[in-house]
Design an enzyme around this catalytic site. Structure first.
Site, PDB file in Angstrom:
ATOM      1  N   ASN A 100       0.879  -1.170   0.000  1.00 24.66           N
ATOM      2  CA  ASN A 100       0.000   0.000   0.000  1.00 24.66           C
ATOM      3  C   ASN A 100       0.912   1.215   0.000  1.00 24.66           C
ATOM      4  O   ASN A 100       1.480   1.572   1.034  1.00 24.66           O
ATOM      5  CB  ASN A 100      -0.892  -0.025   1.244  1.00 24.66           C
TER       6      ASN A 100
ATOM      7  N   ARG B 261      -2.690  -2.238  -3.276  1.00 26.13           N
ATOM      8  CA  ARG B 261      -3.939  -1.513  -3.007  1.00 26.13           C
ATOM      9  C   ARG B 261      -3.927  -0.270  -3.900  1.00 26.13           C
ATOM     10  O   ARG B 261      -2.976   0.511  -3.861  1.00 26.13           O
ATOM     11  CB  ARG B 261      -4.001  -1.089  -1.543  1.00 26.13           C
TER      12      ARG B 261
ATOM     13  N   HIS C 215     -12.992   2.506   0.658  1.00 26.68           N
ATOM     14  CA  HIS C 215     -12.952   1.486   1.722  1.00 26.68           C
ATOM     15  C   HIS C 215     -13.638   0.203   1.286  1.00 26.68           C
ATOM     16  O   HIS C 215     -14.069  -0.595   2.125  1.00 26.68           O
ATOM     17  CB  HIS C 215     -13.662   1.952   3.021  1.00 26.68           C
TER      18      HIS C 215
ATOM     19  N   ARG D  44     -11.423  15.429   7.888  1.00 21.54           N
ATOM     20  CA  ARG D  44     -12.283  15.836   6.765  1.00 21.54           C
ATOM     21  C   ARG D  44     -13.672  16.186   7.296  1.00 21.54           C
ATOM     22  O   ARG D  44     -14.172  15.521   8.206  1.00 21.54           O
ATOM     23  CB  ARG D  44     -12.433  14.706   5.746  1.00 21.54           C
TER      24      ARG D  44
ATOM     25  N   GLU E 234      -7.809  -5.686   5.292  1.00 25.04           N
ATOM     26  CA  GLU E 234      -7.794  -5.419   3.848  1.00 25.04           C
ATOM     27  C   GLU E 234      -6.659  -6.178   3.162  1.00 25.04           C
ATOM     28  O   GLU E 234      -6.785  -6.611   2.025  1.00 25.04           O
ATOM     29  CB  GLU E 234      -7.633  -3.912   3.609  1.00 25.04           C
TER      30      GLU E 234
END
Ligand code: AMP
Length: 412
Positions: free
Chosen positions: A21, A100, A189, A250, A395
């Site tokens: 990743n 990823r 996600h 955010r 993941e």
């Protein structure tokens, strides 16, 4: 490797997949057995291209950190990793690299063998994910050099959400913006929501294709996804990961008019607004203290910190509202899933969210909620409630599994 077919192998060795990743200044890596999820080695190269550059490698519960020279880039960090893998005699077990990739646009709904054309598509999609896709390409290039004989697979964060229907992905904007510029909801996600949905199906003892679930991935980024008969049918993040519930830094959904007001009347440039909405808002912005839930919970519980309390209250209310809104997408609901650093660990936040979901027949067993943290998983609901499952996401395992599956299929 430029063809969508593997050559010269009768059967594919899928012993272990190296999952990568890659961010703009970091590489997370994990060598994982796809069949069992067993992690053989994992780690992080961080602060690349800066004086603080270092790499940490974990194996058998032991952690080793190496300080890297100043100009260390992704390529050289990977060469340190390769050296370690060679010393540990692990290179021979690696059958592929699984990357990823955050944005796969409308084109990629499945894991994909990385070819020159796929690299070009990932590069073109950088328009929609400027912070992520360019960094993934750096990682792909570095891995192609470090592991030149191994296939590289891209697993897209948007892929699981490619099943969402038009009514959920079209914005109330002129349709030409979708047709000509691909402006629509994509969702993110996806790999995490898919993994926890699969685990939930096991816990509920039902095939995934018969499960109706709402999954809340609450970490630094937060998103809520509604899963109907095992498929994503709507999700809170949008064309970018900025939409939806409030997150660590955010803002999530806001009135677009605020942006014009900031620019027209308060002297903000577009770059300032971008920074404000993505890096200075959310839990950090409202609390004025931190984006980390642990810090905020401590400040609220120990110091009665007013703004930390407000930030957490707004955070939980907006997540509860998002979960409740998805009752419009379902006719049946088996349960709610909490995952991600906050969802897996914060019993206070889970309780605060679920107490606002009484109308959907959710209620928590306080003891089970308190006990299910730090990697524990299970159903924390009362007997009369629908299931509320805490599931640790993984993941990396999905990326390894899907990469191995793709290689097996391509070799047939
Ligand atoms: P993630 O992005 O999934 O790694 O989640 C990171 C976030 O999880 C951190 O910013 C923390 O806010 C949160 N987190 C981790 N551990 C805890 C905990 N024990 N209690 C509350 N929040 C936590």
């Amino acid at each position: 490797m430029t063809q969508q077919k593997l050559q010269s192998k009768d059967s594919v060795n899928t012993d272990a997949i190296l999952v990568i990743n890659c961010g703009s200044s970091s590489i997370k890596f994990c060598l994982i057995k796809p069949a069992t999820g067993e992690t053989l080695l994992s780690g992080l190269a961080e602060c690349l291209l800066s004086p603080e550059a270092k790499i940490t490698i974990k194996r058998d519960g032991e952690k080793q950190s190496y300080k890297l020279p100043d100009a260390f880039d992704h390529q050289t960090a990977l060469s340190v990793l390769v050296e370690q893998l060679q010393q540990l005699n692990l290179v021979k077990d690696i059958s592929a690299i699984g990357h990823r990739v955050v944005h796969g646009g409308e084109h990629y709904s499945q894991p994909t063998l990385i070819t020159t054309e796929v690299e070009q598509s990932i590069s073109q999609l950088a328009k929609l994910a400027p912070l992520h896709n360019p960094a993934h390409l750096i990682g792909i290039k570095a891995c192609q050099e470090a592991f030149e004989n191994l296939p590289q697979v891209a697993v897209f964060d948007t892929a699981f959400h490619q099943s969402i229907p038009e009514k959920a992905y079209i914005y109330g904007l002129p349709y030409s913006l979708y047709k000509d510029h691909a402006i629509r909801r994509y969702g993110f996600h996806g790999t995490s929501h898919y993994f926890v949905a699969k685990q939930a199906a096991k816990q509920l003892k039902k095939p995934l294709a018969q499960c109706n679930l709402i999954s809340a991935h609450l970490g630094n980024g937060c998103s809520v996804t509604v899963i109907k008969n095992g498929e994503s049918v709507d999700t809170s993040m949008g064309m970018t990961p900025g939409e939806g519930v409030m997150m660590g830094t955010r803002c999530g959904d806001i009135d677009a008019g605020i942006i014009f007001h900031l620019v027209d009347n308060l002297g903000y440039s577009i770059a300032d607004v971008n920074k404000l909405l993505n890096k200075e808002s959310g839990l950090l912005g409202v609390s004025g203290l931190s984006n980390d839930c642990r810090t905020l919970e401590n400040a609220m519980l120990e110091d009665n910190h007013v703004q930390a309390t407000l930030a957490l209250t707004v955070f939980c209310y907006r997540i509860a509202k998002s979960i409740a809104s998805y009752s419009a997408s379902l006719t049946q609901l088996d349960g709610l899933i909490f995952t991600g650093g906050i969802g897996e660990n914060s019993s206070w936040i889970r309780a605060e969210i679920v107490k606002q979901l009484g109308l959907l027949n959710f209620s928590l067993d306080e003891e089970k909620n308190q006990a299910t943290r730090f990697g524990a998983s299970g159903n924390i609901a009362t007997k009369s409630s629908r299931a509320c499952l805490v599931i640790a996401t993984n993941e990396e395992w999905v990326i390894a599994e899907q990469s191995a599956q793709l290689l097996t299929n391509l070799a047939k």
